[in-house]
Design a protein around this motif. Structure first.
Motif, PDB file in Angstrom:
ATOM      1  N   THR A 163       1.156  -4.691  13.635  1.00 23.35           N
ATOM      2  CA  THR A 163       1.780  -3.503  13.058  1.00 23.35           C
ATOM      3  C   THR A 163       1.521  -2.279  13.925  1.00 23.35           C
ATOM      4  O   THR A 163       0.614  -2.256  14.759  1.00 23.35           O
ATOM      5  CB  THR A 163       1.226  -3.220  11.646  1.00 23.35           C
ATOM      6  N   LEU A 215      -1.666   3.172  12.398  1.00 20.76           N
ATOM      7  CA  LEU A 215      -1.577   4.015  11.203  1.00 20.76           C
ATOM      8  C   LEU A 215      -2.245   5.359  11.441  1.00 20.76           C
ATOM      9  O   LEU A 215      -3.429   5.431  11.772  1.00 20.76           O
ATOM     10  CB  LEU A 215      -2.234   3.308  10.006  1.00 20.76           C
ATOM     11  N   ILE A 256       4.369   3.646   8.894  1.00 19.09           N
ATOM     12  CA  ILE A 256       3.513   3.421   7.724  1.00 19.09           C
ATOM     13  C   ILE A 256       4.228   2.535   6.708  1.00 19.09           C
ATOM     14  O   ILE A 256       3.633   1.615   6.122  1.00 19.09           O
ATOM     15  CB  ILE A 256       3.089   4.760   7.103  1.00 19.09           C
ATOM     16  N   GLU A 257       5.535   2.763   6.514  1.00 15.25           N
ATOM     17  CA  GLU A 257       6.311   1.928   5.584  1.00 15.25           C
ATOM     18  C   GLU A 257       6.305   0.470   6.032  1.00 15.25           C
ATOM     19  O   GLU A 257       6.123  -0.447   5.224  1.00 15.25           O
ATOM     20  CB  GLU A 257       7.745   2.446   5.506  1.00 15.25           C
ATOM     21  N   ASN A 304       2.931  -1.087   5.554  1.00 12.11           N
ATOM     22  CA  ASN A 304       2.708  -1.369   4.130  1.00 12.11           C
ATOM     23  C   ASN A 304       3.401  -2.653   3.690  1.00 12.11           C
ATOM     24  O   ASN A 304       2.866  -3.421   2.881  1.00 12.11           O
ATOM     25  CB  ASN A 304       3.203  -0.196   3.275  1.00 12.11           C
ATOM     26  N   ILE A 351       1.244  -5.428   4.914  1.00 12.73           N
ATOM     27  CA  ILE A 351       0.026  -5.487   4.102  1.00 12.73           C
ATOM     28  C   ILE A 351       0.319  -6.165   2.762  1.00 12.73           C
ATOM     29  O   ILE A 351      -0.447  -7.011   2.281  1.00 12.73           O
ATOM     30  CB  ILE A 351      -0.543  -4.074   3.892  1.00 12.73           C
ATOM     31  N   ASP A 352       1.455  -5.821   2.167  1.00 13.77           N
ATOM     32  CA  ASP A 352       1.814  -6.387   0.862  1.00 13.77           C
ATOM     33  C   ASP A 352       2.093  -7.882   0.947  1.00 13.77           C
ATOM     34  O   ASP A 352       1.826  -8.629   0.010  1.00 13.77           O
ATOM     35  CB  ASP A 352       3.041  -5.668   0.296  1.00 13.77           C
ATOM     36  N   HIS A 358      -6.922   3.004   2.454  1.00 11.86           N
ATOM     37  CA  HIS A 358      -5.541   2.613   2.194  1.00 11.86           C
ATOM     38  C   HIS A 358      -5.433   1.109   1.913  1.00 11.86           C
ATOM     39  O   HIS A 358      -4.638   0.675   1.073  1.00 11.86           O
ATOM     40  CB  HIS A 358      -4.679   2.998   3.400  1.00 11.86           C
ATOM     41  N   ARG A 407      -6.064  -1.130  -1.734  1.00 10.62           N
ATOM     42  CA  ARG A 407      -5.060  -1.434  -2.770  1.00 10.62           C
ATOM     43  C   ARG A 407      -4.506  -2.847  -2.617  1.00 10.62           C
ATOM     44  O   ARG A 407      -3.944  -3.403  -3.547  1.00 10.62           O
ATOM     45  CB  ARG A 407      -3.921  -0.421  -2.706  1.00 10.62           C
ATOM     46  N   ALA A 408      -4.640  -3.414  -1.417  1.00  8.30           N
ATOM     47  CA  ALA A 408      -4.087  -4.746  -1.147  1.00  8.30           C
ATOM     48  C   ALA A 408      -4.977  -5.832  -1.743  1.00  8.30           C
ATOM     49  O   ALA A 408      -6.206  -5.730  -1.733  1.00  8.30           O
ATOM     50  CB  ALA A 408      -3.936  -4.956   0.352  1.00  8.30           C
TER      51      ALA A 408
END
Length: 438
Positions: A58, A61, A74-75, A78, A81-82, A107, A110-111
């Motif tokens: 990626t 960041l 960043i999108e 993410n 990451i998801d 950040h 949350r994952a």
């Protein structure tokens, strides 16, 4: 079965791409000592100790920059990451713990996926320099030097502890589609339309996609991979040592490994010299292809609009009159669904096998209509022929002396084959061999 995904994340310039390339076994991701070089998610297949998985590199960041490109980086990160089954957070061991590392770690909390901290650039393997990274609260940091290939095995051992072994015996059936074209022709928009999600960065800035990005998907219960490539510009437009030079190399590599090439043309600009050049590259590689005329919504429509484009294609693409076109708009979605239908169609034609008896009937009929011309008083005698390969369909014709054949007669036989069989969208090869070469 889908391979698990391992996402590599971190702030800019911590060595993520270097590690990615080591694991992937080839220079897939651009490596340059400039922060922010990798801007899209870059996929590759990898294997360690019998475990097969995908890794994704990626963009760096940086939550303190507010420009459009950084927001999209960043999108994209993410999304990776998801989707990830394991996340590797890369940090710079020489620089030490920074507030940027802490922001990225925060950040990542949350994952749901397991997280591993890789402390990179420790060329002398100084484990004591990993201690401060315990502060990130993501478990025991692992010391590595991606450049020196130190500690990579330890890191991958930790990764595969969180993965399951899978059966990938059907991977060979996956069809790889390369999207090619000039910068800003709409390749990334087409990718996102076909995938049904924002998988790659789409921006009004030409040249946003600089890597070839593999995106797996399914269509009609079959597996495909879309390879969205950097736009190809004329060599004179590219600085010898620029990052874009690497993108061109990578684009050519994508063309070589694809099963079908899709050339995306900007309808608002018309068919340009560079579009013709890219079509020539596709033809030279022997790939089946579809020409997608994008941004059709920007063209003033009348009865002659499409005819004018087709007439220009006939002139500019005279060397590949087998071309197949589709006129689309990513903005309105017009005819987007036809792209995959055309891809399937040209691939089927590229895989077409002609029975030997039927092929020889067509060959003998063509010879009876127009015999091979004599050369230096010597006459070429054609004995028989057969198909020897597909993708592209390749035919050997055996004769008394292959040195007597002329290119004009080969083209005549190719045209005869195309009239007899549907080879739309794919090149074909007709090769003359001496009977002794059988």
């Amino acid at each position: 079965m889908k391979k698990p995904l391992v996402a590599i994340v971190g702030k800019p310039n911590v060595g993520k791409s270097t590690f990615f390339n080591k694991v992937a076994g080839s220079k897939i991701s651009i490596v340059e000592d400039i922060p922010g070089v990798t801007r899209d998610r870059i996929f590759a297949n990898a294997e360690w100790c019998g475990y097969q998985f995908q890794i994704v590199d990626t963009g760096g960041l940086d939550f303190n920059k507010d420009d459009e490109i950084n927001k999209r980086i960043i999108e994209q990160a993410n999304l990776a990451i998801d989707l990830a089954d394991v996340i590797i957070l890369f940090v710079d061991g020489r620089e030490g713990l920074t507030h940027h590392d802490i922001e990225v770690a925060t950040h990542l909390r949350r994952a749901k996926a397991p997280k591993i901290v890789a402390v990179n650039k420790l060329d002398n393997y100084e484990r004591e320099k990993t201690y401060e990274f315990y502060e990130l609260g993501l478990g025991e940091p692992i010391a590595i030097s991606a450049e020196q290939s130190k500690g990579i095995g330890d890191l991958l051992d930790e990764v595969v502890k969180n993965l399951k072994k899978i059966d990938t015996s059907d991977d060979e059936s996956t069809v790889k589609i390369a999207l090619l074209g000039k910068p800003n022709a709409g390749k990334s928009s087409i990718t996102n339309r076909l995938l049904g999600e924002d998988r790659v960065v789409v921006s009004s800035v030409a040249g946003t996609t600089r890597d070839a990005i593999d995106s797996p998907f399914r269509w009609n219960n079959r597996d495909f991979v879309l390879i969205d490539t950097a736009g190809l510009r004329r060599k004179s437009k590219i600085e010898p040592d620029s990052i874009e030079r690497y993108s061109v190399i990578r684009t050519m590599s994508a063309l070589e490994r694809c099963d079908v090439a899709v050339l995306v043309i900007d309808a608002s600009e018309g068919i340009t010299e560079q579009d013709v050049r890219i079509a020539g590259l596709i033809h030279e590689q022997g790939k089946p292809s579809v020409i997608v005329v994008n941004k059709w919504d920007l063209i003033e429509k009348n009865e002659q609009s499409r005819k004018a484009f087709e007439k220009q294609f006939e002139i500019d693409l005279a060397f590949m009159k087998y071309y197949v076109t589709v006129y689309v708009s990513c903005v309105t979605g017009q005819r987007i669904g036809q792209i995959m239908e055309k891809v399937d169609y040209v691939l089927s034609n590229a895989k077409r096998e002609i029975p030997m008896a039927l092929f020889n009937n067509v060959l003998l009929n063509a010879i009876s209509v127009t015999e091979p011309p004599a050369k230096n008083g010597k006459k070429l005698k054609i004995i028989y022929g057969k198909q020897v390969a597909t993708c592209p369909p390749t035919f050997n014709i055996y004769c008394n002396n292959s040195a007597l054949i002329e290119n004009s007669y080969i083209r005549y036989l190719e045209n005869s084959l195309r009239r007899a069989f549907d080879f739309s969208g794919t090149p074909i090869k007709v090769q003359f061999k001496n009977k002794s070469e059988e």
